[in-house]
Every structure is written in structure tokens, then in C-alpha cells.
Design an enzyme around this catalytic site. Structure first.
Site, PDB file in Angstrom:
ATOM      1  N   CYS A  76       0.804  -1.221   0.000  1.00 48.90           N
ATOM      2  CA  CYS A  76       0.000   0.000   0.000  1.00 48.90           C
ATOM      3  C   CYS A  76       0.840   1.275   0.000  1.00 48.90           C
ATOM      4  O   CYS A  76       0.328   2.347  -0.306  1.00 48.90           O
ATOM      5  CB  CYS A  76      -0.952   0.020   1.197  1.00 48.90           C
ATOM      6  SG  CYS A  76      -2.086  -1.374   1.222  1.00 48.90           S
ATOM      7  N   HIS A 208      -3.292   7.963   6.164  1.00 41.72           N
ATOM      8  CA  HIS A 208      -3.439   6.729   5.377  1.00 41.72           C
ATOM      9  C   HIS A 208      -4.827   6.143   5.646  1.00 41.72           C
ATOM     10  O   HIS A 208      -5.512   5.730   4.709  1.00 41.72           O
ATOM     11  CB  HIS A 208      -2.346   5.741   5.763  1.00 41.72           C
ATOM     12  CG  HIS A 208      -2.417   4.429   5.064  1.00 41.72           C
ATOM     13  ND1 HIS A 208      -2.298   4.306   3.697  1.00 41.72           N
ATOM     14  CD2 HIS A 208      -2.609   3.165   5.537  1.00 41.72           C
ATOM     15  CE1 HIS A 208      -2.412   3.030   3.349  1.00 41.72           C
ATOM     16  NE2 HIS A 208      -2.597   2.310   4.450  1.00 41.72           N
ATOM     17  N   HIS A 246      -9.809   2.514  -1.043  1.00 40.76           N
ATOM     18  CA  HIS A 246      -8.373   2.290  -0.924  1.00 40.76           C
ATOM     19  C   HIS A 246      -7.811   1.819  -2.262  1.00 40.76           C
ATOM     20  O   HIS A 246      -8.069   0.698  -2.698  1.00 40.76           O
ATOM     21  CB  HIS A 246      -8.130   1.241   0.160  1.00 40.76           C
ATOM     22  CG  HIS A 246      -6.694   1.083   0.547  1.00 40.76           C
ATOM     23  ND1 HIS A 246      -5.670   1.812  -0.016  1.00 40.76           N
ATOM     24  CD2 HIS A 246      -6.096   0.249   1.459  1.00 40.76           C
ATOM     25  CE1 HIS A 246      -4.524   1.458   0.521  1.00 40.76           C
ATOM     26  NE2 HIS A 246      -4.757   0.510   1.411  1.00 40.76           N
TER      27      HIS A 246
END
Length: 310
Positions: A76, A208, A246
């Protein structure tokens, strides 16, 4: 950016691409038949041109860039890891400019099914970042890029990178995939120190924050410990993933793009799907502030103890 792409041909421009999963199982075709004329050539073309190592190289080839050309896969954090490498190469004089890309496309739906069953992705399909109802993240797709160059060469300046660093948690008793607030805090403090940024003077934090049960708690704790000591003002916390989900490998650059749009419009967009703050996070709010409505924001404020030009 005010730069004609043709003027960059043959230049020492680097290309740094953050990506994870590829399409069609790394590009391997199904059952190439040697008795079918041309099938081996087609299979070779698919394998080579769908491989991850060519994501950056194809951009460099098409535009005749002569700088570093590489693909970064750190899950990620891929696109922000790519941005860190690009920034460091610029600072070291290895490149004259850099294109930083982040990309993630969902070509394999079974991955989502597996992650829902494992409790990673939300079974409701709702990205409820920081909310009591958060039950995992929602996958999204993104293809985005940034153009980095030295300030003296820039015709337009949308933002100024003053620090870029990466680290990793190392060995943890809770397991490899359990995030560490302590390590995140360490990285935040190091980044501020090297850039001569006074942590309490920070005016906005783009998190995040994915909406997972453990990840958000660890990150918010790190943000609080790093930036709230001695703070007299609220610190707004934004979360792009509440709006679009995401985008995994592309999520870092996507968030940077969001922040620059907020800068330009002097307004931070609200986090959505937020109704009730997660119980475990209440001790950090305030001084942290979840942005739940349009938030007027002027980015032109002093952050540095002393001037530190990149």
C-alpha cells in the site's frame, strides 16, 4: 506543470512507478499452442509487455527519458516509496526531473472475496474511516502521477516537498501484518527533524486511514504522539479513502493529489461515512479533528523553525 513534454525528450528524467497486482496473472496467456501459427510470438509479447518491470520502462521508452526507470512494490505504500526514491535522486543530483506514478486496477475480483472473508475488506462495501462502524476497507482503482523538479526549474509550483522517508516495522510479536504506532511515530519525528519542521506547527494531516479495525488506531496514536505535544490549535485529519476507497499501491500519490487540490482551492473536502467516532480514538480527539464538512484552509503558513529549501 507548464512544461511541454516534448522538451523533456532525451533528458535525465527518472520514472518511478508504484504498483502491486498486475492483470491476467502476470501476463501469462492460457495454453499457448505451438501448432497454431504465431501463438508463441503472441505469448511472448503478452508476457513481456504485461510484466511489472516494464511499467516504468515503457514510459521511459515512449518519451525517450534517460534517467532511472524502475517499478516499486511495497504494497500500500508503493507510490509514496517511489516518490521517496524520486525525491532522493533529485536531491543527490542523479536526475533533473522525475515522474512518479501510482496505479492499481482490480482485474482479479477473487482477491476482494478472499479479503472480505479474512476480515480485511468491508463486507458492507462501506469505507467508514475513523467511524465506530468501520469493518474493513473498500477497494478502489486509480492511475495518477506527479511531476517533480527543482524549484528553480519550475514554471508552476503546486507544492513543495521538504522531506520524504521510508522505514519498516521490523519484527513484531503481534505478527508481520500488524502495524506499529511506535515505528510510524519514529518516522514522523525523523522526517520533521531533518526538514527543520516544528511538529506542533503542522496545520493539516492527510492520513493513510483505511477503515480497518487495527490500522486506524495505530496510525492515529502515532499522529497524536508526533504532532500534538505542545499544540494549541486543532489538527485537522483528512482521509481520502473515505471518499474513494483504498487504491492500494496508488493510494499515496492519490492522497498527495488530493492535498494539492485542497491547497489550490483553500478547502479540505470532508471525510464521508463518519457518524460516530470510534471509541478507542476518543482520547485523541481533540486536539485531532476529523474533517466532516468543508473545511476552509490556507496552506501558506510557517512550518519551519528555520528555512530549509529543497
Amino acid at each position: 506543470m507548464g512544461v511541454n513534454p516534448q522538451s523533456l525528450r532525451g533528458s535525465n528524467t527518472g520514472v518511478y512507478v508504484g504498483a502491486t497486482h498486475t492483470n491476467a496473472g502476470e501476463g501469462y496467456p492460457d495454453y499457448p499452442q505451438s501448432d497454431v501459427d504465431g501463438s508463441i510470438d503472441i505469448a511472448l509479447f503478452q508476457i513481456l509487455h504485461s510484466s511489472q518491470h516494464l511499467f516504468a520502462n515503457r514510459i521511459s521508452f515512449a518519451n525517450d527519458f534517460k534517467g532511472p526507470s524502475l517499478m516499486v512494490d511495497t504494497a500500500c505504500s508503493s507510490s509514496l516509496s517511489a516518490m521517496t526514491l524520486a525525491y532522493n535522486d533529485l536531491m543527490l543530483g542523479n536526475t533533473d526531473a522525475a515522474i512518479v506514478c501510482g496505479t492499481y486496477m482490480v482485474f482479479q475480483p477473487f482477491l476482494t472475496e478472499i479479503q472480505v472473508e479474512a476480515g480485511i475488506c468491508s463486507p458492507r462495501g462501506v469505507s467508514a474511516v475513523l467511524d465506530e462502524s468501520a469493518d474493513g476497507y473498500v477497494k478502489s482503482e486509480a492511475v495518477c502521477c506527479l511531476f517533480l523538479q527543482r524549484r528553480q526549474d519550475a514554471r508552476r509550483v503546486y507544492s513543495h516537498v521538504v522531506s520524504a522517508r521510508v522505514n519498516v516495522d521490523g519484527r513484531k510479536k503481534a505478527g508481520m501484518f500488524y502495524p506499529s504506532a511506535d515505528t510510524q511515530e519514529q518516522l514522523m519525528r525523523q522526517s520533521c527533524k531533518l526538514a527543520a519542521i516544528d511538529p506542533p506547527s503542522l496545520t493539516y494531516f492527510e492520513a493513510h486511514a483505511t477503515g480497518t479495525k487495527v490500522g486506524d488506531l495505530q496510525e492515529i496514536k502515532a499522529i497524536y504522539n508526533s504532532y500534538c505535544e505542545g499544540r494549541t490549535e486543532l489538527l485537522p485529519v483528512g482521509a481520502l479513502k473515505s471518499n474513494m476507497g483504498h487504491s492500494e499501491a496508488a493510494s499515496g500519490v492519490s492522497s498527495v493529489v488530493k492535498v494539492m487540490i485542497a491547497y489550490e482551492n483553500e478547502c479540505i473536502p470532508p471525510n464521508i461515512n463518519f457518524n460516530k467516532l470510534k471509541t478507542e480514538l476518543k482520547r485523541y480527539f481533540p486536539p485531532l479533528l476529523a474533517v466532516t464538512e468543508k473545511y476552509p484552509y490556507n496552506p501558506v503558513q510557517p512550518l519551519h523553525k528555520k528555512r530549509a529549501d529543497a
